[in-house]
Write a protein that holds these residues in place. Structure first.
Motif, PDB file in Angstrom:
ATOM      1  N   ARG A   1       0.841  -1.187   0.000  1.00 46.73           N
ATOM      2  CA  ARG A   1       0.000   0.000   0.000  1.00 46.73           C
ATOM      3  C   ARG A   1       0.882   1.245   0.000  1.00 46.73           C
TER       4      ARG A   1
ATOM      5  N   SER B   1       1.194   5.379  -0.098  1.00 48.59           N
ATOM      6  CA  SER B   1       0.456   6.585   0.261  1.00 48.59           C
ATOM      7  C   SER B   1       1.138   7.806  -0.334  1.00 48.59           C
TER       8      SER B   1
ATOM      9  N   THR C   1      -4.640  12.841   1.408  1.00 45.91           N
ATOM     10  CA  THR C   1      -3.937  11.597   1.129  1.00 45.91           C
ATOM     11  C   THR C   1      -4.544  10.877  -0.073  1.00 45.91           C
TER      12      THR C   1
ATOM     13  N   VAL D   1      -4.103   7.030  -1.965  1.00 47.97           N
ATOM     14  CA  VAL D   1      -3.557   5.693  -1.711  1.00 47.97           C
ATOM     15  C   VAL D   1      -3.568   4.865  -2.979  1.00 47.97           C
TER      16      VAL D   1
ATOM     17  N   GLN E   1      -3.327   1.007  -3.649  1.00 51.14           N
ATOM     18  CA  GLN E   1      -3.305  -0.346  -3.110  1.00 51.14           C
ATOM     19  C   GLN E   1      -2.911  -1.294  -4.226  1.00 51.14           C
TER      20      GLN E   1
END
Length: 122
Positions: free
Chosen positions: A18, A20, A77, A79, A81
């Protein structure tokens, strides 16, 4: 806007990771956000992008079904994944902010973040 990607590392094929992208300065809510990657000796490649409110996501064919992008504007933020990682996913990953999805696709980016290295071993 200052962008900083983090979360990279060394993993094995099939693992998940993951990433960020933390933003500071101006709010990212006014920007579409994207991820790119650059493997050693190769050109930078578009990975995916997400609209301002997160209701539409565009992924490159090479990662479709394995990578997911999400965002939290309140937390500044974004992300990425990454599931079912493959050795060919090895690259430095960058986040970016742009005025539209189309702009991201053509790398017409307003802000680039510092990258994070992902290494996938076979």
């Amino acid at each position: 806007v200052q962008l900083q990607a983090s979360g990279g590392g060394l993993v094995q094929a099939g693992d998940s990771l993951r990433l960020s992208c933390a933003a500071s300065g101006r709010s990212i809510s006014t920007y579409c956000m994207g991820w790119f990657r650059q493997a050693p000796g190769k050109e930078r490649e578009f990975v995916g992008a997400i609209t301002r409110n997160g209701d539409s996501v565009t992924d490159a064919v090479s990662v479709e079904g394995r990578f997911t992008i999400s965002r939290d504007n309140a937390k500044q933020t974004v992300v990425l994944q990454m599931n079912s990682l493959k050795p060919e996913d090895t690259a430095v990953y960058y986040c970016a902010a742009a005025l539209s999805i189309a702009a991201i696709r053509r790398s017409s980016v307003e802000y680039w973040g510092k990258g994070t290295l992902v290494t996938v071993s076979s």
